[in-house]
Design an enzyme around this catalytic site. Sequence first.
Site, PDB file in Angstrom:
ATOM      1  N   HIS A 150      37.451  37.646  40.072  1.00 62.29           N
ATOM      2  CA  HIS A 150      37.017  37.417  38.692  1.00 62.29           C
ATOM      3  C   HIS A 150      35.519  37.159  38.678  1.00 62.29           C
ATOM      4  O   HIS A 150      34.990  36.498  39.569  1.00 62.29           O
ATOM      5  CB  HIS A 150      37.762  36.220  38.086  1.00 62.29           C
ATOM      6  CG  HIS A 150      37.167  35.712  36.800  1.00 62.29           C
ATOM      7  ND1 HIS A 150      36.405  34.566  36.737  1.00 62.29           N
ATOM      8  CD2 HIS A 150      37.216  36.214  35.543  1.00 62.29           C
ATOM      9  CE1 HIS A 150      36.014  34.360  35.483  1.00 62.29           C
ATOM     10  NE2 HIS A 150      36.490  35.347  34.743  1.00 62.29           N
ATOM     11  N   SER A 151      34.810  37.693  37.673  1.00 62.54           N
ATOM     12  CA  SER A 151      33.385  37.441  37.481  1.00 62.54           C
ATOM     13  C   SER A 151      32.607  37.888  38.718  1.00 62.54           C
ATOM     14  O   SER A 151      32.730  39.039  39.145  1.00 62.54           O
ATOM     15  CB  SER A 151      33.164  35.966  37.149  1.00 62.54           C
ATOM     16  OG  SER A 151      31.857  35.712  36.735  1.00 62.54           O
ATOM     17  N   LEU A 152      31.798  37.006  39.314  1.00 59.02           N
ATOM     18  CA  LEU A 152      31.068  37.356  40.532  1.00 59.02           C
ATOM     19  C   LEU A 152      32.024  37.823  41.623  1.00 59.02           C
ATOM     20  O   LEU A 152      31.724  38.774  42.360  1.00 59.02           O
ATOM     21  CB  LEU A 152      30.270  36.139  41.010  1.00 59.02           C
ATOM     22  CG  LEU A 152      29.614  36.213  42.384  1.00 59.02           C
ATOM     23  CD1 LEU A 152      28.589  37.334  42.449  1.00 59.02           C
ATOM     24  CD2 LEU A 152      28.964  34.872  42.738  1.00 59.02           C
TER      25      LEU A 152
END
Length: 414
Positions: free
Chosen positions: A268-270
């Site tokens: 998720h995300s980074l």
Amino acid sequence: MLPTALTALLVLLLDFFLDHGQRPQSSHFQKSLRFELRHEHAVSPDARVVFSDVPSTASLVYSNESSYSIDTQYMTSYRPSSFGAYNDARIRSMRHAQSADLSWHEADILGPNVEKRETLLELAKMTNNAYVTPDDSQWYELGENWSTHYPFGWEPDADGFRGYVFATPDNSIVILSIKGTSAAVWGGAGPTAKKDKLNDNLLFSCCCARIDWSWTTVCGCYRGGWKCDQDCLEQALVEDSLFYPIGTNLYNNLTYMYPTSDIWIIGHSLGGAVASLLGVTFGTPVVAFESPGERLAARRLHLPSPPSTHHVTHVYHTADPIAMGTCNGILSSCALGGFAMETRCHQGKSIVYDTVSNLSWSVDIRKHGIVNVIEEILGKPWQTSEDGGREVPPAAAEEDCVECYSWEFGDFPP
């Protein structure tokens, strides 16, 4: 001992005949796999990748077993002949600005069926769990047979990226789940926050996180006005971007631990962006949730591009300004939190949920969290897709995507 090149050739030939002899040719062939939590992974303060086994005896302490099912289907992937050849091509591009003639091996591999809502939901829960220890109240129990476990392998002072490793009982498929950014600005913090922010500002800013004169940049490539030195920028990403080389090391460790397994990567995300970069490097299936655009980072890291990156799937929604590439400018929520999140273009294919139109959501950085995706999007039937006979929006490549268009990149000596 056989020469390395001959050994690699024999492996490819065996893989070719085994694939065509045992695997169905239709990419729509589906089956369900059961996964178990096997390992936690973390990076120690001295940059060592640390694995910790989750023993099967842990299930005796709790009421359930640690297993759940995910639907799968075959997909086409392109893999380099070896990681050494891939790295050599990358170094040649960085040092001599020359493209190497890198051979790619086409293979039909078993990956997650991203057209199934339940598949995306289970993978999203796994990415959420990468942020917490199994005894945390925010840990999702993944299916009725899931249980929490004792947390092992996460040292209190460890400040690198973290996650978990899941595997099927027969070890045919292994899933690496990578934690994203921990930051108070979008709902969390912790010992990894400092390095998370450094990687975010290196990978997803246009020029060293230069927002205005008041910012302290993360590299020295800004040359005034809207000019940025390209060679300096690429060198900074290669030398200072901590998570990609650690990720390749971690992946290679997994292939040593599970030499005959297919490996998937999620995040998720980074964590999703790093998963995508690793997926393009090794040709492994990837599902990334709410990831910032990582296509620019792949170019600046000089990652050789395979004939297709469609084994990488991004899942995000239109109310998330980070994934949409709109969380930028001096007054944006990201900038106020010290993040220069300026990229917007993704590799592979993207499944985009239009939550602005269909759920009347406002664009808000607080919608970036994975829990919103789990509870409000994937946890319920998506009516717009259901009306069209699908479970999720169609995956499509971002072909006409443009980013950092105000900047001029070139040879600008200091």
